[in-house]
Design a protein around this motif. Structure first.
Motif, PDB file in Angstrom:
ATOM      1  N   ARG A 197      48.653  32.356  49.285  1.00 61.97           N
ATOM      2  CA  ARG A 197      47.309  32.472  48.721  1.00 61.97           C
ATOM      3  C   ARG A 197      47.148  33.686  47.808  1.00 61.97           C
ATOM      4  NH1 ARG A 197      44.140  33.968  52.503  1.00 61.97           N
ATOM      5  NH2 ARG A 197      42.225  33.530  51.324  1.00 61.97           N
ATOM      6  N   CYS A 198      48.184  34.467  47.623  1.00 63.96           N
ATOM      7  CA  CYS A 198      48.057  35.692  46.836  1.00 63.96           C
ATOM      8  C   CYS A 198      47.523  35.473  45.414  1.00 63.96           C
ATOM      9  CB  CYS A 198      49.393  36.431  46.789  1.00 63.96           C
ATOM     10  SG  CYS A 198      49.714  37.419  48.271  1.00 63.96           S
ATOM     11  N   PRO A 199      48.012  34.479  44.666  1.00 62.57           N
ATOM     12  CA  PRO A 199      47.474  34.294  43.308  1.00 62.57           C
ATOM     13  C   PRO A 199      45.960  34.087  43.302  1.00 62.57           C
ATOM     14  CG  PRO A 199      49.508  33.054  43.567  1.00 62.57           C
ATOM     15  CD  PRO A 199      49.156  33.564  44.931  1.00 62.57           C
ATOM     16  N   ALA A 200      45.461  33.254  44.205  1.00 63.13           N
ATOM     17  CA  ALA A 200      44.021  33.003  44.270  1.00 63.13           C
ATOM     18  C   ALA A 200      43.271  34.239  44.748  1.00 63.13           C
ATOM     19  CB  ALA A 200      43.742  31.822  45.197  1.00 63.13           C
ATOM     20  N   MET A 201      43.854  34.973  45.671  1.00 65.11           N
ATOM     21  CA  MET A 201      43.216  36.192  46.177  1.00 65.11           C
ATOM     22  C   MET A 201      43.096  37.243  45.079  1.00 65.11           C
ATOM     23  SD  MET A 201      45.115  36.366  49.909  1.00 65.11           S
ATOM     24  CE  MET A 201      44.320  37.884  50.463  1.00 65.11           C
ATOM     25  N   CYS A 202      44.131  37.355  44.248  1.00 71.56           N
ATOM     26  CA  CYS A 202      44.074  38.284  43.117  1.00 71.56           C
ATOM     27  C   CYS A 202      42.933  37.922  42.176  1.00 71.56           C
ATOM     28  CB  CYS A 202      45.394  38.280  42.353  1.00 71.56           C
ATOM     29  SG  CYS A 202      46.778  39.055  43.224  1.00 71.56           S
ATOM     30  N   ASP A 203      42.806  36.629  41.861  1.00 71.13           N
ATOM     31  CA  ASP A 203      41.731  36.185  40.970  1.00 71.13           C
ATOM     32  C   ASP A 203      40.361  36.438  41.588  1.00 71.13           C
ATOM     33  OD1 ASP A 203      43.492  35.342  39.012  1.00 71.13           O
ATOM     34  OD2 ASP A 203      43.592  33.283  39.767  1.00 71.13           O
ATOM     35  N   ALA A 204      40.250  36.237  42.889  1.00 73.21           N
ATOM     36  CA  ALA A 204      38.973  36.471  43.571  1.00 73.21           C
ATOM     37  C   ALA A 204      38.581  37.948  43.475  1.00 73.21           C
ATOM     38  CB  ALA A 204      39.068  36.023  45.028  1.00 73.21           C
ATOM     39  N   ALA A 240      39.460  40.018  41.106  1.00 71.17           N
ATOM     40  CA  ALA A 240      39.094  40.289  39.708  1.00 71.17           C
ATOM     41  C   ALA A 240      37.659  39.853  39.419  1.00 71.17           C
ATOM     42  CB  ALA A 240      40.064  39.576  38.768  1.00 71.17           C
ATOM     43  N   ASN A 241      37.210  38.788  40.090  1.00 68.73           N
ATOM     44  CA  ASN A 241      35.830  38.328  39.914  1.00 68.73           C
ATOM     45  C   ASN A 241      34.826  39.275  40.566  1.00 68.73           C
ATOM     46  OD1 ASN A 241      36.531  36.034  38.455  1.00 68.73           O
ATOM     47  ND2 ASN A 241      36.830  34.805  40.309  1.00 68.73           N
ATOM     48  N   LYS A 242      35.291  40.053  41.545  1.00 62.96           N
ATOM     49  CA  LYS A 242      34.398  40.980  42.250  1.00 62.96           C
ATOM     50  C   LYS A 242      34.297  42.340  41.559  1.00 62.96           C
ATOM     51  CE  LYS A 242      35.581  39.227  46.883  1.00 62.96           C
ATOM     52  NZ  LYS A 242      36.219  39.613  48.171  1.00 62.96           N
ATOM     53  N   ASP A 243      35.349  42.734  40.859  1.00 64.79           N
ATOM     54  CA  ASP A 243      35.405  44.102  40.323  1.00 64.79           C
ATOM     55  C   ASP A 243      35.940  44.050  38.899  1.00 64.79           C
ATOM     56  OD1 ASP A 243      36.133  46.839  39.750  1.00 64.79           O
ATOM     57  OD2 ASP A 243      36.125  47.230  41.902  1.00 64.79           O
ATOM     58  N   SER A 244      35.126  44.510  37.952  1.00 66.06           N
ATOM     59  CA  SER A 244      35.495  44.428  36.537  1.00 66.06           C
ATOM     60  C   SER A 244      36.658  45.354  36.182  1.00 66.06           C
ATOM     61  CB  SER A 244      34.281  44.769  35.663  1.00 66.06           C
ATOM     62  OG  SER A 244      33.833  46.096  35.928  1.00 66.06           O
ATOM     63  N   ARG A 245      36.998  46.275  37.048  1.00 63.23           N
ATOM     64  CA  ARG A 245      38.123  47.187  36.778  1.00 63.23           C
ATOM     65  C   ARG A 245      39.474  46.516  37.025  1.00 63.23           C
ATOM     66  NH1 ARG A 245      36.728  51.947  40.778  1.00 63.23           N
ATOM     67  NH2 ARG A 245      36.503  50.080  42.094  1.00 63.23           N
TER      68      ARG A 245
END
Length: 336
Positions: free
Chosen positions: A44-51, A53-58
């Motif tokens: 699930r790491c790829p999806a977790m990374c994207d999630a 990124a959606n939470k924090d603009s940095r």
């Protein structure tokens, strides 16, 4: 306020990734560029990374085919824009003031490299040094008090301890210019051993901190617990490069320390079957590389290591074979 790029490679670590990223986004130093490098994981790491990124603009995410840790770190370095660089392994985590403490030390001391001390923990969060033998110096803080020194002196202060904290990519803050034209070697085990000494050779002012700010989590599958394999021989190649580098830099006082590590690494390689064709060919290549260490090196070595140098330079398979046979004979003699 200087921008700090924090590079986090992620591969098959879904159970640890959230803890790691949470510890970075929660830093008291806010001016961060957080680069999550998805190295082609199938969990699930790829999806977790994207999630994240959606939470924090940095946060920015790099999705790439699996290429290993060196490839993932290099991908982060290639896009990093911060004045400083930091690495965090995705199964580890950091204290809230990890970046703030190191950037403050860098700025106050006009340093281009900062290294902090480390918590060593097992997967259950237990502090490893509490149960480690007393002689395991690598579990101690890297210094008792804040120190400034050159990069080469950094190796001098820590070289005799053979501690991993001095070599690894994490627990450090680097000025980005240190990485100009330097990248991790692809496909190598012990990738940090190939690059950290080259970084330190460029450092004018380093700061060593007693503060334990990084949590290194030891897992059963980590490199320090892994079986010795053909790829483990990469460490010999890295240490040959380090000895040659020290000679070129004129740091001859460090040569005995790291030559001893090289000798020990060759000794450890006897866990493999040297008659195996793949092992034999890899060792032949490494021993040819060993001969690029100039003969004049011998003047800097203690007597015992002079013998190891001459034997390895002239007839390595016979020399190490005789050492093995002699030690086995001595063990049998002791048994009788």
């Amino acid at each position: 306020m200087d921008l700090v790029s924090v590079i986090i490679p992620a591969y098959e670590v879904e159970q640890y990734l959230d803890r790691c990223v949470r510890s970075v986004v929660s830093q008291s130093y806010p001016h961060l560029e957080i680069i999550l490098v998805d190295d082609g994981g199938t969990d699930r790491c790829p999806a977790m990374c994207d999630a994240w990124a959606n939470k924090d603009s940095r946060i920015q995410v790099i999705h790439k085919p699996n290429g290993g840790l060196s490839s993932a770190r290099n991908a982060g370095l290639d896009v990093a824009t911060g004045e400083f660089i930091a690495f965090v392994d995705s199964d580890d985590y950091v204290e809230p003031d990890y970046i703030a403490t190191m950037i403050d030390a860098a700025q106050k001391n006009h340093a281009d490299f900062v290294m902090c001390s480390v918590f060593h923990e097992d997967a259950d969060g237990n502090t490893v040094e509490q149960t480690a033998p007393v002689h395991r110096k690598e579990y101690a803080p890297i210094t008792d008090t804040l120190r400034t020194c050159s990069g080469m002196d950094c190796m001098r202060q820590r070289g005799d301890e053979n501690g991993m904290d001095n070599v690894v990519a994490w627990n450090k803050l680097y000025r980005r210019q240190l990485w100009d034209d330097l990248r991790y070697p692809l496909g190598k085990l012990h990738e940090d051993e190939f690059i950290t000494y080259r970084i330190l050779g460029r450092v004018s002012t380093a700061v060593l901190l007693p503060d334990r700010l990084y949590h290194y989590v030891e897992h059963a599958g980590s490199i320090m617990h892994a079986d010795y394999t053909l790829r483990s021989l990469d460490l010999i190649e890295a240490l040959i490069g380090k000895v040659r580098f020290l000679l070129d830099k004129g740091a001859v006082d460090l040569v005995p320390v790291f030559f001893s590590q090289l000798k020990d690494s060759i000794y450890k390689s006897r866990q493999l079957d040297w008659s195996n064709p793949q092992v034999h060919e890899r060792l032949k290549t490494l021993f040819r590389l060993f001969r690029t260490i100039p003969w004049s090196t011998i003047r800097y070595l203690p007597l015992k290591d002079r013998v190891n140098y001459i034997g390895t330079w002239t007839c390595p398979f016979l020399f190490w074979g005789c050492k093995t046979y002699g030690e086995k004979g001595a063990v049998k003699g002791d048994a009788r």
